[in-house]
Design an enzyme around this catalytic site. Structure first.
Site, PDB file in Angstrom:
ATOM      1  N   ASP A 171      -6.122   8.174  -4.444  1.00  0.00           N
ATOM      2  CA  ASP A 171      -6.289   9.126  -5.771  1.00  0.00           C
ATOM      3  C   ASP A 171      -7.237   9.539  -6.428  1.00  0.00           C
ATOM      4  O   ASP A 171      -8.372   8.982  -6.358  1.00  0.00           O
ATOM      5  CB  ASP A 171      -5.423   7.527  -6.959  1.00  0.00           C
ATOM      6  CG  ASP A 171      -6.206   6.319  -6.495  1.00  0.00           C
ATOM      7  OD1 ASP A 171      -6.559   6.844  -6.236  1.00  0.00           O
ATOM      8  OD2 ASP A 171      -4.783   5.635  -6.400  1.00  0.00           O
ATOM      9  N   ASP A 231       1.473  -4.313 -10.814  1.00  0.00           N
ATOM     10  CA  ASP A 231       3.315  -3.865 -11.424  1.00  0.00           C
ATOM     11  C   ASP A 231       3.482  -3.701  -9.267  1.00  0.00           C
ATOM     12  O   ASP A 231       4.401  -2.816  -9.470  1.00  0.00           O
ATOM     13  CB  ASP A 231       3.102  -2.895 -12.088  1.00  0.00           C
ATOM     14  CG  ASP A 231       2.237  -1.664 -10.995  1.00  0.00           C
ATOM     15  OD1 ASP A 231       1.685  -1.089 -10.400  1.00  0.00           O
ATOM     16  OD2 ASP A 231       2.377  -1.492 -12.717  1.00  0.00           O
ATOM     17  N   HIS A 290       2.501  -1.337  -7.382  1.00  0.00           N
ATOM     18  CA  HIS A 290       2.018  -0.104  -7.372  1.00  0.00           C
ATOM     19  C   HIS A 290       1.098  -0.086  -5.716  1.00  0.00           C
ATOM     20  O   HIS A 290      -0.386  -0.841  -5.446  1.00  0.00           O
ATOM     21  CB  HIS A 290       1.104   1.186  -8.087  1.00  0.00           C
ATOM     22  CG  HIS A 290      -0.298   0.236  -8.561  1.00  0.00           C
ATOM     23  ND1 HIS A 290      -0.097   0.635 -10.238  1.00  0.00           N
ATOM     24  CD2 HIS A 290      -1.344   0.669  -8.306  1.00  0.00           C
ATOM     25  CE1 HIS A 290      -1.091   0.211 -10.627  1.00  0.00           C
ATOM     26  NE2 HIS A 290      -2.366   0.001  -9.206  1.00  0.00           N
ATOM     27  N   GLU A 312       3.355   4.212  -8.940  1.00  0.00           N
ATOM     28  CA  GLU A 312       4.018   3.139 -10.096  1.00  0.00           C
ATOM     29  C   GLU A 312       5.233   2.630 -10.053  1.00  0.00           C
ATOM     30  O   GLU A 312       6.090   3.960  -8.547  1.00  0.00           O
ATOM     31  CB  GLU A 312       3.911   3.791 -10.996  1.00  0.00           C
ATOM     32  CG  GLU A 312       2.422   4.234 -11.788  1.00  0.00           C
ATOM     33  CD  GLU A 312       1.892   2.890 -12.453  1.00  0.00           C
ATOM     34  OE1 GLU A 312       1.522   1.341 -11.666  1.00  0.00           O
ATOM     35  OE2 GLU A 312       0.502   2.715 -13.003  1.00  0.00           O
TER      36      GLU A 312
HETATM   37  C1  F6R Z   1      -7.638   2.562  -6.352  1.00  0.00           C
HETATM   38  C2  F6R Z   1      -6.173   2.714  -5.900  1.00  0.00           C
HETATM   39  C3  F6R Z   1      -5.140   1.472  -6.604  1.00  0.00           C
HETATM   40  C4  F6R Z   1      -5.746  -0.213  -7.286  1.00  0.00           C
HETATM   41  C5  F6R Z   1      -5.048  -0.940  -7.433  1.00  0.00           C
HETATM   42  C6  F6R Z   1      -5.704  -2.138  -7.307  1.00  0.00           C
HETATM   43  O1  F6R Z   1      -7.695   3.937  -5.598  1.00  0.00           O
HETATM   44  O2  F6R Z   1      -5.260   2.713  -5.835  1.00  0.00           O
HETATM   45  O3  F6R Z   1      -3.808   1.796  -6.375  1.00  0.00           O
HETATM   46  O4  F6R Z   1      -5.990  -0.349  -5.273  1.00  0.00           O
HETATM   47  O5  F6R Z   1      -5.229  -0.904  -8.933  1.00  0.00           O
HETATM   48  O6  F6R Z   1      -7.057  -2.086  -8.426  1.00  0.00           O
HETATM   49  P1  F6R Z   1      -8.010  -3.166  -8.427  1.00  0.00           P
HETATM   50  O7  F6R Z   1      -8.546  -3.409  -7.457  1.00  0.00           O
HETATM   51  O8  F6R Z   1      -8.918  -3.456  -9.568  1.00  0.00           O
HETATM   52  O9  F6R Z   1      -7.648  -3.848  -8.919  1.00  0.00           O
END
Ligand code: F6R
Length: 265
Positions: free
Chosen positions: A67, A136, A138, A143
């Protein structure tokens, strides 16, 4: 779905690095799916170490990131492009032309998303995808309520995700509202998936992902349907799992032939 619980995040990350480095050695033209955020940092540190000290060769490797924020160019310090250069790409010998992230500055987002899907197919599909987990539930930036069959597209970030990610920006209001993310259908086509989740903040989502019903309200639950997904947790993230003892028993009592299979995977 295999669930492995480690005492610390570093040991889970070293295990993930072992899966990555084995693939890179066995298939020097492998296609890797990469994530940003705090979770994969120790994994990337270990891959950098193996490149520097053990000659792990990324020369023929292709990568696709999950992303990117809409509206940030690759030079913005909070862009995922910038993050990936700092965390990994600038420190290994991956060819810049084989590195792919969605273009957050595109003037034609639908066309950019369709092209991203085409590029993944043209590269032969993703061999191994690493995922972090949102509080959450994702994966990528899919989301809650995202279609479980979705493809790469624009998404609106939830307030919770923007607050979680505000640490990379000056204020929460500076966090972009939109992102381009691989879809859940796109992610599910990866041949092998490694989901990492560490810390207390992930425990509720982990409980849903591993033991909850499959639901678009917890997008990562779809991984229960993936033929080759492993979930690597630290103790704290695993704290709410009902079947913790069983996952440990499974890991401790693998038949020898299965251990050999994993070792050579
Ligand atoms: C990032 C992504 C998100 C993160 C998730 C966890 O490229 O796709 O799904 O993996 O938000 O974020 P952290 O690792 O910062 O807790």
């Amino acid at each position: 779905m295999e669930v492995l619980i480690f005492d610390k995040d570093i040991n889970a990350s070293l295990y993930a690095a072992m899966i990555f480095s084995k693939l890179v050695r066995q298939k020097p033209t492998a296609v890797l799916g990469l994530a940003t955020g705090s979770t994969p940092c120790l994994l990337y540190a270990e891959l950098r170490r193996q490149y520097e000290q053990e000659g792990l060769d990324f020369n023929g490797i292709t990568s696709f990131n999950l992303d990117e924020y809409v509206g940030l160019d690759g030079e913005h310090p909070a862009s995922y492009s910038h993050f990936m250069r700092q965390a990994l790409f600038d420190h290994i010998n991956i060819k810049p032309e084989r590195v792919h992230l969605p273009d957050g500055r595109s003037n034609d987002v639908p066309a950019t998303c369709a092209d991203y899907e085409k590029s993944i197919i043209a590269a032969g599909g993703i061999d191994l995808q690493v995922l972090g987990l949102g509080g959450d539930g994702h994966i990528g930036f899919n989301e809650p309520t995202s279609s479980l069959a979705s493809r790469t597209r624009i998404k609106t970030l939830t307030r919770e995700t923007r607050e979680d990610n505000a640490r990379f920006f000056d204020t929460v209001d500076a966090v972009p509202r939109h992102c381009i993310t691989m879809g859940i259908g796109t992610i599910m086509e990866a041949r092998q998936i490694v989901l990492l989740a560490f810390g207390e903040r992930k425990a509720t989502a982990v409980k849903q992902v591993v033991e909850g019903p499959i639901s678009a309200m917890w997008p990562a639950t779809i991984l229960q349907m993936h033929p080759s997904a492993v979930v690597l947790l630290d103790e704290v993230a695993a704290a709410s799992l009902d079947q913790k003892d069983y996952y440990r028993e499974v890991a401790d009592n693998k038949p020898d032939w299965q251990r050999t299979q994993i070792a050579s995977k």
